[in-house]
Write a protein that holds these residues in place. Structure first.
Motif, PDB file in Angstrom:
ATOM      1  N   ARG A   3       0.843  -1.200   0.000  1.00 46.41           N
ATOM      2  CA  ARG A   3       0.000   0.000   0.000  1.00 46.41           C
ATOM      3  C   ARG A   3       0.874   1.244   0.000  1.00 46.41           C
ATOM      4  O   ARG A   3       1.857   1.313   0.743  1.00 46.41           O
ATOM      5  CB  ARG A   3      -0.901   0.002   1.233  1.00 46.41           C
ATOM      6  CG  ARG A   3      -1.939  -1.107   1.192  1.00 46.41           C
ATOM      7  CD  ARG A   3      -2.313  -1.569   2.586  1.00 46.41           C
ATOM      8  NE  ARG A   3      -2.877  -0.479   3.375  1.00 46.41           N
ATOM      9  CZ  ARG A   3      -2.689  -0.340   4.693  1.00 46.41           C
ATOM     10  NH1 ARG A   3      -1.954  -1.218   5.361  1.00 46.41           N
ATOM     11  NH2 ARG A   3      -3.240   0.674   5.351  1.00 46.41           N
ATOM     12  N   ILE A   4       0.512   2.188  -0.847  1.00 46.05           N
ATOM     13  CA  ILE A   4       1.221   3.470  -0.891  1.00 46.05           C
ATOM     14  C   ILE A   4       0.309   4.494  -0.211  1.00 46.05           C
ATOM     15  O   ILE A   4      -0.805   4.757  -0.691  1.00 46.05           O
ATOM     16  CB  ILE A   4       1.509   3.904  -2.355  1.00 46.05           C
ATOM     17  CG1 ILE A   4       2.376   2.854  -3.054  1.00 46.05           C
ATOM     18  CG2 ILE A   4       2.152   5.286  -2.396  1.00 46.05           C
ATOM     19  CD1 ILE A   4       2.653   3.140  -4.532  1.00 46.05           C
ATOM     20  N   LEU A  43       2.329  -4.129  -8.709  1.00 40.36           N
ATOM     21  CA  LEU A  43       1.058  -3.448  -8.462  1.00 40.36           C
ATOM     22  C   LEU A  43       0.996  -3.012  -7.001  1.00 40.36           C
ATOM     23  O   LEU A  43       1.575  -3.662  -6.126  1.00 40.36           O
ATOM     24  CB  LEU A  43      -0.107  -4.388  -8.773  1.00 40.36           C
ATOM     25  CG  LEU A  43      -0.109  -4.993 -10.185  1.00 40.36           C
ATOM     26  CD1 LEU A  43      -1.369  -5.849 -10.387  1.00 40.36           C
ATOM     27  CD2 LEU A  43      -0.029  -3.909 -11.262  1.00 40.36           C
ATOM     28  N   ALA A  44       0.308  -1.923  -6.739  1.00 39.96           N
ATOM     29  CA  ALA A  44       0.170  -1.451  -5.360  1.00 39.96           C
ATOM     30  C   ALA A  44      -1.141  -0.690  -5.226  1.00 39.96           C
ATOM     31  O   ALA A  44      -1.659  -0.148  -6.210  1.00 39.96           O
ATOM     32  CB  ALA A  44       1.337  -0.540  -5.000  1.00 39.96           C
ATOM     33  N   ASP A  45      -1.681  -0.675  -3.991  1.00 41.90           N
ATOM     34  CA  ASP A  45      -2.909   0.085  -3.736  1.00 41.90           C
ATOM     35  C   ASP A  45      -2.553   1.462  -3.200  1.00 41.90           C
ATOM     36  O   ASP A  45      -1.633   1.599  -2.391  1.00 41.90           O
ATOM     37  CB  ASP A  45      -3.786  -0.678  -2.726  1.00 41.90           C
ATOM     38  CG  ASP A  45      -4.488  -1.857  -3.386  1.00 41.90           C
ATOM     39  OD1 ASP A  45      -4.937  -1.688  -4.539  1.00 41.90           O
ATOM     40  OD2 ASP A  45      -4.561  -2.937  -2.769  1.00 41.90           O
ATOM     41  N   ILE A  46      -3.305   2.459  -3.650  1.00 38.67           N
ATOM     42  CA  ILE A  46      -3.034   3.838  -3.240  1.00 38.67           C
ATOM     43  C   ILE A  46      -4.101   4.273  -2.228  1.00 38.67           C
ATOM     44  O   ILE A  46      -5.299   4.066  -2.464  1.00 38.67           O
ATOM     45  CB  ILE A  46      -3.092   4.802  -4.455  1.00 38.67           C
ATOM     46  CG1 ILE A  46      -2.303   4.251  -5.651  1.00 38.67           C
ATOM     47  CG2 ILE A  46      -2.618   6.202  -4.070  1.00 38.67           C
ATOM     48  CD1 ILE A  46      -0.829   4.163  -5.476  1.00 38.67           C
ATOM     49  N   LYS A  51      -6.665   7.076   4.837  1.00 37.34           N
ATOM     50  CA  LYS A  51      -6.938   5.675   4.459  1.00 37.34           C
ATOM     51  C   LYS A  51      -8.119   5.529   3.493  1.00 37.34           C
ATOM     52  O   LYS A  51      -8.714   4.463   3.387  1.00 37.34           O
ATOM     53  CB  LYS A  51      -7.185   4.787   5.701  1.00 37.34           C
ATOM     54  CG  LYS A  51      -6.067   4.850   6.726  1.00 37.34           C
ATOM     55  CD  LYS A  51      -4.932   3.930   6.333  1.00 37.34           C
ATOM     56  CE  LYS A  51      -3.650   4.203   7.122  1.00 37.34           C
ATOM     57  NZ  LYS A  51      -3.760   4.105   8.549  1.00 37.34           N
ATOM     58  N   THR A  52      -8.474   6.592   2.790  1.00 36.06           N
ATOM     59  CA  THR A  52      -9.485   6.446   1.740  1.00 36.06           C
ATOM     60  C   THR A  52      -8.825   5.696   0.590  1.00 36.06           C
ATOM     61  O   THR A  52      -7.711   6.045   0.178  1.00 36.06           O
ATOM     62  CB  THR A  52      -9.928   7.833   1.205  1.00 36.06           C
ATOM     63  OG1 THR A  52     -10.224   8.640   2.329  1.00 36.06           O
ATOM     64  CG2 THR A  52     -11.117   7.725   0.264  1.00 36.06           C
ATOM     65  N   TYR A  53      -9.512   4.706   0.060  1.00 39.99           N
ATOM     66  CA  TYR A  53      -8.953   3.936  -1.050  1.00 39.99           C
ATOM     67  C   TYR A  53      -9.058   4.746  -2.351  1.00 39.99           C
ATOM     68  O   TYR A  53     -10.132   5.235  -2.708  1.00 39.99           O
ATOM     69  CB  TYR A  53      -9.720   2.611  -1.205  1.00 39.99           C
ATOM     70  CG  TYR A  53      -9.093   1.707  -2.241  1.00 39.99           C
ATOM     71  CD1 TYR A  53      -7.882   1.075  -1.986  1.00 39.99           C
ATOM     72  CD2 TYR A  53      -9.707   1.509  -3.485  1.00 39.99           C
ATOM     73  CE1 TYR A  53      -7.290   0.258  -2.942  1.00 39.99           C
ATOM     74  CE2 TYR A  53      -9.114   0.698  -4.434  1.00 39.99           C
ATOM     75  CZ  TYR A  53      -7.912   0.075  -4.159  1.00 39.99           C
ATOM     76  OH  TYR A  53      -7.318  -0.724  -5.101  1.00 39.99           O
ATOM     77  N   LEU A  54      -7.942   4.899  -3.068  1.00 48.82           N
ATOM     78  CA  LEU A  54      -7.938   5.733  -4.276  1.00 48.82           C
ATOM     79  C   LEU A  54      -7.799   4.918  -5.559  1.00 48.82           C
ATOM     80  O   LEU A  54      -8.097   5.416  -6.646  1.00 48.82           O
ATOM     81  CB  LEU A  54      -6.801   6.762  -4.208  1.00 48.82           C
ATOM     82  CG  LEU A  54      -6.902   7.771  -3.054  1.00 48.82           C
ATOM     83  CD1 LEU A  54      -5.626   8.589  -2.939  1.00 48.82           C
ATOM     84  CD2 LEU A  54      -8.107   8.685  -3.257  1.00 48.82           C
ATOM     85  N   SER A  73     -10.710   0.133  -8.564  1.00 48.88           N
ATOM     86  CA  SER A  73     -10.999  -1.011  -7.691  1.00 48.88           C
ATOM     87  C   SER A  73      -9.781  -1.927  -7.630  1.00 48.88           C
ATOM     88  O   SER A  73      -8.764  -1.658  -8.254  1.00 48.88           O
ATOM     89  CB  SER A  73     -12.210  -1.778  -8.223  1.00 48.88           C
ATOM     90  OG  SER A  73     -11.878  -2.349  -9.478  1.00 48.88           O
ATOM     91  N   LYS A  74      -9.919  -3.010  -6.879  1.00 50.00           N
ATOM     92  CA  LYS A  74      -8.758  -3.872  -6.644  1.00 50.00           C
ATOM     93  C   LYS A  74      -8.627  -4.962  -7.706  1.00 50.00           C
ATOM     94  O   LYS A  74      -8.460  -6.136  -7.393  1.00 50.00           O
ATOM     95  CB  LYS A  74      -8.855  -4.482  -5.242  1.00 50.00           C
ATOM     96  CG  LYS A  74      -8.838  -3.410  -4.166  1.00 50.00           C
ATOM     97  CD  LYS A  74      -8.674  -3.976  -2.777  1.00 50.00           C
ATOM     98  CE  LYS A  74      -8.476  -2.811  -1.803  1.00 50.00           C
ATOM     99  NZ  LYS A  74      -8.224  -3.230  -0.433  1.00 50.00           N
TER     100      LYS A  74
END
Ligand code: SAH
Length: 456
Positions: A3-4, A43-46, A51-54, A73-74
């Protein structure tokens, strides 16, 4: 999945639709609860600081653009993902009558993937639909002697058209998935059929697409250096003929996919060429920075009495001459190999006059840092062109510098008019063709400006 987490407030631009994360906007990178490093291409989640998912992104810690979001989305990034995205790109262009009502763009050449604006960051795909030519000679003798050549004449002689792709991988995460992407392109194009909204499009024969016969890579571009990727060019799949005969707005053009500039043809000006040609009736025309004559040939076919295509590239002008022959306008079109800055000065000394001048220079501003130098260049060519323009004549002035916005561009034109002592009326102001979509919030996709001005 790592996670970034962004610093406070850095999500604002992303929430407006901009898909990039710059390295200085990152607060921390986590793998579970642990601090972590990113591997290029992974790949990474932003997430925002709260902590709002972007979204999910492809990462590259070697680049200032540390992550490019490709999905809200993921979802993963496998061949299925690429097939889905490419199909959506094709549908946006060809299935909703969105590009040009009534004409069957699916049988024309088009940019089918425009990077971030098609949610495939760093991937550019141009599809050329036409007929293969094995040599330049074959091109000039092509198929039939009738001029101008029409798609119907060529098709009657050579059968239905085929297609080839030119691709650019401009982000590490895309380059790494090159083979998956090429597979997905071949598969999707083989099976895709446009589904026109409101019934079949006139002339739709559900063909002209199909699996591409060859894919050429044109990734020898500066943007790759910023990603720490080597420059790469050459055949990626299948085979590429010496030349390809395409039709644009119904007019024949020959292009060379392996040696032409960029991906072979500047598809983004397709609609603006038609617009410029609507001012060509009876005009003496100067097509400056003509490349292979895109604007000049449209103008000649639009009724111009005389057209000069000027460019510094000899091979481009050779192609322009060939294109003029295929269009049956070689008696009205001459080519001049010259630096445009020098040529405009020479024409001024000779008191040459034109009724329609098209200026379509390369991007003078490569980034915001050299915008002032670039503006001086744009100002100079516009000023000098205005001095050559007849009373009531038309200036079609373009800029593909993304760093120059519409307002600053128009001000530059106004300043050139002031210095040339001319009054200008803006007749039109356009951007790139619809197959290069503009993603709101992502100003990088808002790059091409084409102003049409009548000089009083
Ligand atoms: N108008 C063209 C595209 C132009 S691309 C079309 O419709 O297809 C920009 C062109 O400018 C290239 O062909 C390049 O060779 C040419 N060029 C770049 N700098 C130049 C200069 N200083 N003088 C003349 N031509 C130049």
């Amino acid at each position: 999945m790592k996670r970034i987490i962004l610093k406070q407030g850095e999500e604002d631009r992303i929430l407006l639709g901009h898909p990039w994360v710059y390295d200085n906007e990152v607060d921390r990178i986590l793998d579970g609860p642990q601090p972590a490093l990113l591997r290029p291409g992974e790949l990474a989640d932003i997430e925002s600081s709260r902590k709002t998912y972007l979204g999910r992104a492809i990462a590259n810690p070697q680049s200032k653009i540390i992550a490019r979001i490709y999905s809200p989305s993921k979802e993963g990034m496998d061949t299925g993902f690429f097939k889905r995205r490419i199909r959506e790109s094709l549908e946006r262009r060809f299935s909703q009558g969105s590009c040009r009502q009534g004409s069957n763009l699916y049988r024309e050449s088009a940019r089918i993937v425009f990077g971030e604006a098609d949610f495939l960051p760093g991937l550019i795909v141009d599809r050329y639909t036409g007929w293969p030519l094995e040599s330049a000679q074959a091109a000039s003798q092509t198929a039939c002697t009738e001029r101008p050549l029409t798609p119907e004449l060529v098709e009657a002689k050579l059968g239905p058209p085929a297609s080839w792709l030119a691709v650019q991988f401009l982000a590490y995460g895309m380059d790494e998935r090159r083979e998956d992407i090429l597979d997905a392109l071949e598969y999707t194009l083989e099976w895709f059929r446009p589904a026109p909204a409101g019934g079949p499009v006139e002339g739709d024969r559900k063909e002209g697409g199909g699996r591409p016969l060859g894919i050429v890579e044109r990734s020898a571009v500066k943007a790759r250096e910023l990603e720490c990727l080597p420059l790469r060019e050459g055949l990626a799949r299948g085979s590429i003929p010496h030349g390809i005969l395409i039709f644009e707005n119904g007019l024949p053009f020959v292009l060379n996919l392996e040696q032409g500039q960029k991906t072979g043809h500047f598809l983004d000006q397709r609609e603006n060429r038609l617009l410029a040609a609507s001012y060509a009736e009876g005009a003496r025309v100067l097509d400056a920075f003509s490349y292979t004559g895109g604007f000049g040939i449209h103008a000649a076919r639009g009724g111009a009495v005389r057209v000069v295509c000027a460019d510094s590239s000899a091979p481009a002008l050779e192609a322009a001459r060939l294109n003029a022959r295929l269009n049956g306008v070689e008696d009205r079109l001459t080519v001049v190999e010259s630096d445009i800055f020098e040529l405009l000065r020479l024409y001024e000394r000779r008191r040459e006059e034109f009724d329609l001048i098209i200026l379509d220079p390369p991007a003078f501003a490569k980034s915001r840092s050299n915008i002032n130098d670039a503006l001086r260049g744009y100002h100079e060519i516009n000023l000098r062109a205005l001095r050559l323009l007849s009373k009531g004549g038309t200036l079609v002035s373009c800029s593909c510098s993304q760093a120059l916005d519409d307002g600053r561009f128009r001000r530059m034109i106004a300043e050139a008019a002031r210095d040339a002592d001319r009054r200008l009326v803006q007749k039109d102001f356009r951007h790139q063709s619809a197959d290069h979509p503009i993603l709101l919030g992502y100003d990088e996709s808002f790059y091409l400006k084409c102003g049409v001005y009548q000089a009083l």
